[in-house]
Design an enzyme around this catalytic site. Structure first.
Site, PDB file in Angstrom:
ATOM      1  N   ASP A  67      33.442  40.996  30.262  1.00  0.00           N
ATOM      2  CA  ASP A  67      32.730  40.794  31.528  1.00  0.00           C
ATOM      3  C   ASP A  67      31.786  41.948  31.842  1.00  0.00           C
ATOM      4  O   ASP A  67      31.808  42.995  31.182  1.00  0.00           O
ATOM      5  CB  ASP A  67      33.740  40.600  32.678  1.00  0.00           C
ATOM      6  CG  ASP A  67      34.888  41.621  32.655  1.00  0.00           C
ATOM      7  OD1 ASP A  67      34.766  42.643  31.943  1.00  0.00           O
ATOM      8  OD2 ASP A  67      35.883  41.400  33.348  1.00  0.00           O
ATOM      9  N   ASN A 136      46.081  40.592  41.259  1.00  0.00           N
ATOM     10  CA  ASN A 136      46.191  39.193  41.703  1.00  0.00           C
ATOM     11  C   ASN A 136      46.283  38.231  40.511  1.00  0.00           C
ATOM     12  O   ASN A 136      46.125  37.026  40.674  1.00  0.00           O
ATOM     13  CB  ASN A 136      45.007  38.817  42.607  1.00  0.00           C
ATOM     14  CG  ASN A 136      43.672  38.903  41.872  1.00  0.00           C
ATOM     15  OD1 ASN A 136      43.617  39.209  40.685  1.00  0.00           O
ATOM     16  ND2 ASN A 136      42.588  38.648  42.587  1.00  0.00           N
ATOM     17  N   HIS A 138      44.261  38.178  37.812  1.00  0.00           N
ATOM     18  CA  HIS A 138      43.023  37.820  37.122  1.00  0.00           C
ATOM     19  C   HIS A 138      42.962  38.425  35.723  1.00  0.00           C
ATOM     20  O   HIS A 138      43.555  39.479  35.457  1.00  0.00           O
ATOM     21  CB  HIS A 138      41.773  38.165  37.953  1.00  0.00           C
ATOM     22  CG  HIS A 138      41.389  39.608  38.024  1.00  0.00           C
ATOM     23  ND1 HIS A 138      41.474  40.358  39.169  1.00  0.00           N
ATOM     24  CD2 HIS A 138      40.873  40.443  37.096  1.00  0.00           C
ATOM     25  CE1 HIS A 138      41.034  41.577  38.947  1.00  0.00           C
ATOM     26  NE2 HIS A 138      40.665  41.663  37.685  1.00  0.00           N
TER      27      HIS A 138
HETATM   28  C1  GLP Z   1      38.872  44.645  36.273  1.00  0.00           C
HETATM   29  C2  GLP Z   1      38.504  44.047  34.924  1.00  0.00           C
HETATM   30  C3  GLP Z   1      39.691  43.413  34.240  1.00  0.00           C
HETATM   31  C4  GLP Z   1      40.879  44.359  34.294  1.00  0.00           C
HETATM   32  C5  GLP Z   1      41.244  44.628  35.729  1.00  0.00           C
HETATM   33  C6  GLP Z   1      42.465  45.515  35.887  1.00  0.00           C
HETATM   34  O1  GLP Z   1      38.804  43.727  37.305  1.00  0.00           O
HETATM   35  N1  GLP Z   1      37.458  43.088  35.012  1.00  0.00           N
HETATM   36  O2  GLP Z   1      39.368  43.093  32.894  1.00  0.00           O
HETATM   37  O3  GLP Z   1      41.979  43.805  33.600  1.00  0.00           O
HETATM   38  O4  GLP Z   1      40.135  45.256  36.335  1.00  0.00           O
HETATM   39  O5  GLP Z   1      42.074  46.835  35.735  1.00  0.00           O
HETATM   40  P1  GLP Z   1      43.068  48.058  35.557  1.00  0.00           P
HETATM   41  O6  GLP Z   1      43.475  48.031  34.129  1.00  0.00           O
HETATM   42  O7  GLP Z   1      42.231  49.248  35.892  1.00  0.00           O
HETATM   43  O8  GLP Z   1      44.194  47.847  36.495  1.00  0.00           O
END
Ligand code: GLP
Length: 260
Positions: A67, A136, A138
């Site tokens: 992304d 959440n 995602h």
């Molecule tokens: C962002 C990214 C995701 C990632 C998420 C969690 O939203 N687009 O790909 O998994 O953050 O991030 P973290 O690993 O910093 O908790």
């Protein structure tokens, strides 16, 4: 689904590094699906070390990131392209021309989504997809309510994701509210998926991913429909799982049967 519960974040990164190294040794021209966020950083550090010690090479690897923020060009300090260069690509022997991140500054973001999806397919599809998970549930930027069949498209972020990611932006800095993300269908097309989650803040999302109903309310639960999904978590992230003991026993048996 293979659920691996390890003691702490270090052990999760070690496991993931071994998994990637095995993949690259078996298939040096692998097509890797890569992720941003804090979860993969320790893995990337280990892969840099392994590459610099000559234990693994990325010279024939192609990569596609999940992304990118809409409104940030690749040279912007908070763009995911910049993140990937800084955290991984600048330090390994990968051919940068074969590293792909959606263009967040594209004049027509919808056209960029179509182009990106086609590019993944033209390359032959992703062999190993790395994922983190949002609080959440995602994956990529597939927020709750995302179609489980979705392809690369523009997605508006939830307030909770914007807040969670605000730690990377200065108080007066523009923070994007929309992103280009590969879809849940795109992710499910990968031959293998490796999801990493650590810390108590991820426990609820991990429960939804592993034990919850398959539902757009928790996009990561779609991995229950994947034939080769490996979810690697630390004790804190596993703390709400009711099947924890079984998973640990099954993983022990998996290791014993592999060694037999
Ligand atoms: C962002 C990214 C995701 C990632 C998420 C969690 O939203 N687009 O790909 O998994 O953050 O991030 P973290 O690993 O910093 O908790």
């Amino acid at each position: 689904m293979r659920l691996v519960i390890l003691e702490n974040a270090e052990a999760v990164a070690d496991f993931a590094c071994d998994y990637f190294v095995d993949q690259l040794k078996a298939q040096p021209n692998s097509i890797l699906g890569l992720a941003t966020g804090s979860s993969p950083v320790a893995l990337y550090q280990r892969l840099i070390g392994a590459n610099q010690r000559g234990e693994v090479s990325f010279k024939d690897v192609t990569s596609f990131n999940l992304d990118e923020y809409i409104g940030l060009a690749g040279d912007h300090a908070q763009s995911y392209r910049h993140f990937m260069n800084e955290k991984l690509f600048d330090h390994i022997d990968i051919d940068k021309a074969r590293t792909h991140v959606p263009d967040g500054a594209a004049a027509d973001p919808n056209a960029e989504c179509v182009r990106y999806e086609k590019e993944i397919q033209a390359a032959g599809g992703i062999d190993l997809q790395l994922l983190g998970i949002g609080v959440n549930g995602h994956i990529g930027f597939n927020e709750p309510l995302s179609s489980l069949a979705s392809r690369t498209r523009v997605k508006t972020l939830t307030k909770s994701t914007i807040k969670a990611n605000s730690r990377y932006f200065d108080a007066d800095e523009f923070q994007p509210t929309d992103a280009i993300t590969t879809g849940i269908g795109t992710i499910l097309d990968a031959k293998e998926v490796l999801l990493l989650a650590t810390g108590a803040t991820k426990a609820e999302a991990v429960r939804g991913c592993v034990e919850g109903p398959v539902s757009a309310a928790c996009p990561a639960s779609a991995l229950q429909m994947h034939q080769h999904a490996v979810v690697v978590v630390d004790e804190e992230a596993a703390s709400l799982l009711s099947m924890k003991e079984y998973a640990q026993w099954a993983e022990q048996r998996h290791i014993e049967l592999e060694q037999a």
